[in-house]
Design a protein around this motif. Structure first.
Motif, PDB file in Angstrom:
ATOM      1  N   SER A  51       0.205  -1.314   0.116  1.00  0.00           N
ATOM      2  CA  SER A  51      -0.128   0.323  -0.363  1.00  0.00           C
ATOM      3  C   SER A  51       0.998   0.937  -0.235  1.00  0.00           C
ATOM      4  CB  SER A  51      -1.128   0.093   1.314  1.00  0.00           C
ATOM      5  OG  SER A  51       0.130   0.602   2.636  1.00  0.00           O
ATOM      6  N   LEU A  52       0.402   1.989  -0.856  1.00  0.00           N
ATOM      7  CA  LEU A  52       1.195   3.920  -0.413  1.00  0.00           C
ATOM      8  C   LEU A  52       1.600   4.360   0.840  1.00  0.00           C
ATOM      9  CD1 LEU A  52       2.666   5.905  -2.304  1.00  0.00           C
ATOM     10  CD2 LEU A  52       0.203   6.979  -2.426  1.00  0.00           C
ATOM     11  N   THR A  53       0.388   4.092   1.443  1.00  0.00           N
ATOM     12  CA  THR A  53       0.056   4.427   2.926  1.00  0.00           C
ATOM     13  C   THR A  53       1.784   3.974   3.990  1.00  0.00           C
ATOM     14  OG1 THR A  53      -1.829   5.129   3.256  1.00  0.00           O
ATOM     15  CG2 THR A  53      -0.577   5.088   5.327  1.00  0.00           C
TER      16      THR A  53
ATOM     17  N   ASN B  12       9.570   4.119   7.543  1.00  0.00           N
ATOM     18  CA  ASN B  12      10.974   5.181   7.422  1.00  0.00           C
ATOM     19  C   ASN B  12      11.420   5.149   9.110  1.00  0.00           C
ATOM     20  OD1 ASN B  12      10.004   6.994   9.128  1.00  0.00           O
ATOM     21  ND2 ASN B  12       8.959   7.344   7.005  1.00  0.00           N
ATOM     22  N   LYS B  13      12.958   5.007   8.954  1.00  0.00           N
ATOM     23  CA  LYS B  13      13.616   5.352  10.354  1.00  0.00           C
ATOM     24  C   LYS B  13      12.574   6.071  11.386  1.00  0.00           C
ATOM     25  CE  LYS B  13      18.049   4.419  12.110  1.00  0.00           C
ATOM     26  NZ  LYS B  13      19.692   4.314  11.550  1.00  0.00           N
TER      27      LYS B  13
ATOM     28  N   ASP C  21      -2.345 -13.170  13.382  1.00  0.00           N
ATOM     29  CA  ASP C  21      -2.016 -13.179  12.267  1.00  0.00           C
ATOM     30  C   ASP C  21      -3.016 -13.167  11.424  1.00  0.00           C
ATOM     31  OD1 ASP C  21      -1.738 -14.870  10.507  1.00  0.00           O
ATOM     32  OD2 ASP C  21      -2.997 -17.024  11.061  1.00  0.00           O
ATOM     33  N   GLU C  22      -2.210 -11.796  10.214  1.00  0.00           N
ATOM     34  CA  GLU C  22      -2.981 -11.019   9.443  1.00  0.00           C
ATOM     35  C   GLU C  22      -2.870 -11.799   8.428  1.00  0.00           C
ATOM     36  OE1 GLU C  22      -0.694  -7.672   9.207  1.00  0.00           O
ATOM     37  OE2 GLU C  22      -1.330  -7.160  11.183  1.00  0.00           O
ATOM     38  N   THR C  23      -2.886 -13.117   8.223  1.00  0.00           N
ATOM     39  CA  THR C  23      -2.957 -13.978   7.051  1.00  0.00           C
ATOM     40  C   THR C  23      -4.195 -13.902   6.240  1.00  0.00           C
ATOM     41  OG1 THR C  23      -1.149 -15.577   7.945  1.00  0.00           O
ATOM     42  CG2 THR C  23      -2.435 -16.437   5.402  1.00  0.00           C
ATOM     43  N   ALA C  24      -5.422 -13.534   6.451  1.00  0.00           N
ATOM     44  CA  ALA C  24      -6.262 -13.256   6.059  1.00  0.00           C
ATOM     45  C   ALA C  24      -6.632 -12.297   6.004  1.00  0.00           C
ATOM     46  CB  ALA C  24      -7.691 -14.470   6.632  1.00  0.00           C
ATOM     47  N   MET C  25      -6.056 -11.520   5.988  1.00  0.00           N
ATOM     48  CA  MET C  25      -6.415 -10.290   6.032  1.00  0.00           C
ATOM     49  C   MET C  25      -6.317  -9.364   4.746  1.00  0.00           C
ATOM     50  SD  MET C  25      -6.138  -8.237  10.147  1.00  0.00           S
ATOM     51  CE  MET C  25      -7.353  -8.636  11.212  1.00  0.00           C
ATOM     52  N   LYS C  26      -7.008  -8.500   3.800  1.00  0.00           N
ATOM     53  CA  LYS C  26      -6.310  -8.144   2.652  1.00  0.00           C
ATOM     54  C   LYS C  26      -6.526  -6.244   2.731  1.00  0.00           C
ATOM     55  CE  LYS C  26      -6.705 -11.799  -0.556  1.00  0.00           C
ATOM     56  NZ  LYS C  26      -6.028 -11.935  -0.842  1.00  0.00           N
ATOM     57  N   THR C  27      -5.061  -5.877   2.896  1.00  0.00           N
ATOM     58  CA  THR C  27      -5.384  -4.455   3.019  1.00  0.00           C
ATOM     59  C   THR C  27      -4.573  -3.964   1.494  1.00  0.00           C
ATOM     60  OG1 THR C  27      -2.837  -5.031   3.217  1.00  0.00           O
ATOM     61  CG2 THR C  27      -4.633  -4.268   5.849  1.00  0.00           C
ATOM     62  N   VAL C  28      -4.599  -4.446   0.939  1.00  0.00           N
ATOM     63  CA  VAL C  28      -4.582  -4.092  -0.934  1.00  0.00           C
ATOM     64  C   VAL C  28      -4.574  -4.246  -1.641  1.00  0.00           C
ATOM     65  CG1 VAL C  28      -2.550  -2.907  -0.115  1.00  0.00           C
ATOM     66  CG2 VAL C  28      -1.588  -5.492  -0.571  1.00  0.00           C
ATOM     67  N   GLN C  29      -4.974  -4.542  -2.581  1.00  0.00           N
ATOM     68  CA  GLN C  29      -5.607  -4.431  -4.111  1.00  0.00           C
ATOM     69  C   GLN C  29      -4.465  -5.619  -4.325  1.00  0.00           C
ATOM     70  OE1 GLN C  29      -6.198  -0.887  -6.818  1.00  0.00           O
ATOM     71  NE2 GLN C  29      -8.072  -1.210  -5.206  1.00  0.00           N
ATOM     72  N   GLY C  30      -4.716  -6.655  -4.940  1.00  0.00           N
ATOM     73  CA  GLY C  30      -4.010  -7.140  -6.328  1.00  0.00           C
ATOM     74  C   GLY C  30      -2.710  -6.836  -6.912  1.00  0.00           C
TER      75      GLY C  30
ATOM     76  N   GLN D 273       5.551  -3.562  -6.088  1.00  0.00           N
ATOM     77  CA  GLN D 273       4.971  -2.717  -6.289  1.00  0.00           C
ATOM     78  C   GLN D 273       4.070  -1.745  -5.336  1.00  0.00           C
ATOM     79  OE1 GLN D 273       1.442  -4.372  -8.946  1.00  0.00           O
ATOM     80  NE2 GLN D 273       1.190  -2.393 -10.082  1.00  0.00           N
ATOM     81  N   VAL D 274       3.840  -0.637  -6.001  1.00  0.00           N
ATOM     82  CA  VAL D 274       2.606   0.666  -4.749  1.00  0.00           C
ATOM     83  C   VAL D 274       1.558   0.289  -5.503  1.00  0.00           C
ATOM     84  CG1 VAL D 274       2.853   2.158  -3.667  1.00  0.00           C
ATOM     85  CG2 VAL D 274       4.703   1.687  -3.987  1.00  0.00           C
ATOM     86  N   THR D 275       0.612   0.255  -4.249  1.00  0.00           N
ATOM     87  CA  THR D 275      -1.061   0.587  -4.847  1.00  0.00           C
ATOM     88  C   THR D 275      -1.995   0.676  -4.264  1.00  0.00           C
ATOM     89  OG1 THR D 275      -1.715  -2.380  -3.624  1.00  0.00           O
ATOM     90  CG2 THR D 275      -0.986  -2.445  -5.635  1.00  0.00           C
TER      91      THR D 275
END
Length: 84
Positions: free
Chosen positions: A16-18, A24-25, A53-62, A77-79
């Motif tokens: 994700s873009l965010t 960053n540091k 466990d975040e396996t089933a959570m989608k936070t970005v598009q394919g 790739q940034v989405t």
């Protein structure tokens, strides 16, 4: 592709873009300082902390297929966020 044997079509790892901007540091340092303050304030013991466990959570598009060098390990790739 026939002329450029060192290229291949690969699936990019979506980011994700965010997340790309904020990882960053100074941001990470600030996060862990705040976390430490909260843990000390509420006297949280280490045995009472859990990692979810975040396996089933989608936070970005394919991600779509991208062109990359064959010897390149990670292709990113940034989405935009898929959460509405």
């Amino acid at each position: 592709m026939r002329r450029n044997k060192d290229l291949s079509i690969r699936s990019a790892e979506a980011t994700s873009l965010t997340r790309a901007i904020e990882f960053n540091k100074p941001f990470v340092h600030n996060f862990f300082n705040k976390l430490e303050k909260l843990l000390n304030k509420y006297k949280v013991e280490t045995e009472n902390t859990y990692n979810t466990d975040e396996t089933a959570m989608k936070t970005v598009q394919g991600a779509v297929k991208v062109l990359a060098k064959k010897d390149q390990r990670h292709v990113g790739q940034v989405t935009s966020s898929g959460v509405f």
